[in-house]
Design a protein around this motif. Structure first.
Motif, PDB file in Angstrom:
ATOM      1  N   PRO A  50     -26.505 -48.205 -26.074  1.00  0.00           N
ATOM      2  CA  PRO A  50     -25.182 -47.662 -26.444  1.00  0.00           C
ATOM      3  C   PRO A  50     -24.085 -48.153 -25.501  1.00  0.00           C
ATOM      4  O   PRO A  50     -24.288 -48.229 -24.297  1.00  0.00           O
ATOM      5  CB  PRO A  50     -25.379 -46.150 -26.322  1.00  0.00           C
ATOM      6  N   MET A  51     -22.946 -48.487 -26.102  1.00  0.00           N
ATOM      7  CA  MET A  51     -21.840 -49.023 -25.315  1.00  0.00           C
ATOM      8  C   MET A  51     -21.075 -47.928 -24.573  1.00  0.00           C
ATOM      9  O   MET A  51     -20.539 -48.165 -23.493  1.00  0.00           O
ATOM     10  CB  MET A  51     -20.880 -49.776 -26.228  1.00  0.00           C
ATOM     11  N   GLY A  52     -20.981 -46.743 -25.189  1.00  0.00           N
ATOM     12  CA  GLY A  52     -20.245 -45.656 -24.542  1.00  0.00           C
ATOM     13  C   GLY A  52     -18.743 -45.838 -24.606  1.00  0.00           C
ATOM     14  O   GLY A  52     -18.041 -45.553 -23.634  1.00  0.00           O
ATOM     15  N   ILE A  53     -18.239 -46.316 -25.754  1.00  0.00           N
ATOM     16  CA  ILE A  53     -16.794 -46.496 -25.936  1.00  0.00           C
ATOM     17  C   ILE A  53     -16.327 -45.591 -27.070  1.00  0.00           C
ATOM     18  O   ILE A  53     -16.916 -45.605 -28.158  1.00  0.00           O
ATOM     19  CB  ILE A  53     -16.429 -47.951 -26.286  1.00  0.00           C
ATOM     20  N   ALA A  54     -15.299 -44.796 -26.828  1.00  0.00           N
ATOM     21  CA  ALA A  54     -14.682 -43.985 -27.876  1.00  0.00           C
ATOM     22  C   ALA A  54     -13.494 -44.752 -28.440  1.00  0.00           C
ATOM     23  O   ALA A  54     -12.494 -44.956 -27.741  1.00  0.00           O
ATOM     24  CB  ALA A  54     -14.237 -42.641 -27.317  1.00  0.00           C
ATOM     25  N   PHE A  55     -13.637 -45.219 -29.678  1.00  0.00           N
ATOM     26  CA  PHE A  55     -12.551 -45.934 -30.347  1.00  0.00           C
ATOM     27  C   PHE A  55     -11.747 -44.961 -31.217  1.00  0.00           C
ATOM     28  O   PHE A  55     -12.295 -44.001 -31.761  1.00  0.00           O
ATOM     29  CB  PHE A  55     -13.098 -47.058 -31.237  1.00  0.00           C
ATOM     30  N   VAL A  56     -10.460 -45.247 -31.363  1.00  0.00           N
ATOM     31  CA  VAL A  56      -9.564 -44.448 -32.200  1.00  0.00           C
ATOM     32  C   VAL A  56      -8.789 -45.403 -33.101  1.00  0.00           C
ATOM     33  O   VAL A  56      -8.387 -46.491 -32.671  1.00  0.00           O
ATOM     34  CB  VAL A  56      -8.584 -43.613 -31.341  1.00  0.00           C
ATOM     35  N   GLU A  57      -8.592 -44.999 -34.339  1.00  0.00           N
ATOM     36  CA  GLU A  57      -7.850 -45.833 -35.283  1.00  0.00           C
ATOM     37  C   GLU A  57      -6.352 -45.794 -34.990  1.00  0.00           C
ATOM     38  O   GLU A  57      -5.800 -44.729 -34.672  1.00  0.00           O
ATOM     39  CB  GLU A  57      -8.105 -45.367 -36.716  1.00  0.00           C
ATOM     40  N   ASN A  58      -5.694 -46.939 -35.084  1.00  0.00           N
ATOM     41  CA  ASN A  58      -4.250 -47.003 -34.868  1.00  0.00           C
ATOM     42  C   ASN A  58      -3.511 -46.237 -35.953  1.00  0.00           C
ATOM     43  O   ASN A  58      -3.941 -46.190 -37.108  1.00  0.00           O
ATOM     44  CB  ASN A  58      -3.772 -48.466 -34.889  1.00  0.00           C
ATOM     45  N   GLU A  59      -2.379 -45.683 -35.595  1.00  0.00           N
ATOM     46  CA  GLU A  59      -1.479 -45.086 -36.569  1.00  0.00           C
ATOM     47  C   GLU A  59      -0.463 -46.126 -37.027  1.00  0.00           C
ATOM     48  O   GLU A  59      -0.357 -47.206 -36.451  1.00  0.00           O
ATOM     49  CB  GLU A  59      -0.759 -43.881 -35.962  1.00  0.00           C
ATOM     50  N   GLY A  60       0.271 -45.792 -38.058  1.00  0.00           N
ATOM     51  CA  GLY A  60       1.353 -46.664 -38.506  1.00  0.00           C
ATOM     52  C   GLY A  60       0.980 -47.599 -39.637  1.00  0.00           C
ATOM     53  O   GLY A  60       1.803 -48.405 -40.062  1.00  0.00           O
ATOM     54  N   VAL A  76       1.813 -42.951 -30.878  1.00  0.00           N
ATOM     55  CA  VAL A  76       1.837 -44.388 -30.644  1.00  0.00           C
ATOM     56  C   VAL A  76       3.267 -44.803 -30.395  1.00  0.00           C
ATOM     57  O   VAL A  76       4.181 -44.351 -31.069  1.00  0.00           O
ATOM     58  CB  VAL A  76       1.265 -45.139 -31.867  1.00  0.00           C
ATOM     59  N   ALA A  77       3.461 -45.659 -29.426  1.00  0.00           N
ATOM     60  CA  ALA A  77       4.812 -46.099 -29.084  1.00  0.00           C
ATOM     61  C   ALA A  77       5.484 -46.708 -30.286  1.00  0.00           C
ATOM     62  O   ALA A  77       4.850 -47.373 -31.096  1.00  0.00           O
ATOM     63  CB  ALA A  77       4.754 -47.112 -27.944  1.00  0.00           C
ATOM     64  N   GLY A  78       6.777 -46.491 -30.437  1.00  0.00           N
ATOM     65  CA  GLY A  78       7.520 -47.022 -31.570  1.00  0.00           C
ATOM     66  C   GLY A  78       7.610 -48.523 -31.514  1.00  0.00           C
ATOM     67  O   GLY A  78       7.365 -49.161 -30.504  1.00  0.00           O
ATOM     68  N   LEU A  79       7.991 -49.117 -32.675  1.00  0.00           N
ATOM     69  CA  LEU A  79       8.131 -50.565 -32.730  1.00  0.00           C
ATOM     70  C   LEU A  79       9.230 -51.014 -31.794  1.00  0.00           C
ATOM     71  O   LEU A  79      10.271 -50.383 -31.661  1.00  0.00           O
ATOM     72  CB  LEU A  79       8.469 -50.990 -34.173  1.00  0.00           C
ATOM     73  N   LEU A  80       9.002 -52.133 -31.136  1.00  0.00           N
ATOM     74  CA  LEU A  80       9.945 -52.615 -30.132  1.00  0.00           C
ATOM     75  C   LEU A  80      10.809 -53.697 -30.732  1.00  0.00           C
ATOM     76  O   LEU A  80      10.342 -54.531 -31.492  1.00  0.00           O
ATOM     77  CB  LEU A  80       9.164 -53.156 -28.932  1.00  0.00           C
TER      78      LEU A  80
END
Length: 210
Positions: free
Chosen positions: A115-125, A47-51
């Motif tokens: 079914p929506m067909g969306i792969a969700f991923v949990e945010n890091e950080g 995940v991109a670093g904090l800006l």
């Protein structure tokens, strides 16, 4: 030895500096892995670093931490502040445009049948929340309008604000919807704006998006 840019190196450096200053050390809790879940492939993308300095740079008020704010008094006491500030600034993407989370035009809303067909991923950080990792060809999202993009942050399911929720709780909210089509609201921008100092209030979401 650990690379200077790794989180483990930073924690080790802080501990050493605390010891040099004869200050008692309380301890840091280890980062925990996101909650496990079934029926989806867990990914751990970088995940991109904090800006830094985003809102002031683009005409806003509050701004995230800048490099100088991340340098501790112990760094300055040991004379390391200038080198550390330069090192932190090297990792900042100066070309990222600020995306205002309090502007409704930066959100997309659509209603999907299951079914929506969306792969969700949990945010890091540690901020929580989930984002769109992939839109599968087998679900209703593949032909939906507006078209979902990888990285879109899920903000609400129906009238329920799921901003910052854990993966399993968010998935349960989608499953619990018994409407013929479930409304999803997503933010199209980086997590550093959505969850950082520039984040919108729950009242703003209720008044403008839900």
């Amino acid at each position: 030895s650990l690379p200077r840019s790794s989180p483990s190196y930073d924690c080790t450096r802080i501990v050493c500096m605390l010891a040099l200053a004869s200050t008692s050390f309380v301890g840091f809790a280890p980062l925990s892995a996101p909650a496990s879940r079934s029926g989806a492939v867990r990914a751990r993308p970088a995940v991109a670093g904090l800006l830094d300095g985003v809102k002031d740079a683009f005409g806003g008020g509050d701004k995230p931490l800048v490099a100088a704010d991340r340098v501790t008094p112990f760094d300055r006491w040991l004379g390391l502040d200038k080198d550390l500030e330069a090192e932190l600034n090297d990792g900042v993407d100066q070309d990222v445009t600020y995306v205002d989370p309090s502007d409704a035009s930066n959100y997309v809303s659509l209603s999907l049948v299951k079914p929506m067909g969306i792969a969700f991923v949990e945010n890091e950080g540690g901020c929580g929340g989930v984002f769109v990792d992939e839109v599968l060809n087998s679900g209703s999202a593949a032909s939906a309008s507006p078209v979902l993009a990888r990285g879109d942050q899920l903000v609400a399911v129906g009238s329920t604000l799921v901003l910052g929720w854990e993966f399993d709780a968010t998935l349960d909210a989608i499953k619990a919807s018994d409407d013929s089509a479930t409304k999803l609201v997503l933010f199209r921008g980086p997590t550093s704006f959505l969850y950082g100092p520039t984040k919108a209030s729950e009242e703003w979401y209720q008044e403008n998006l839900l």
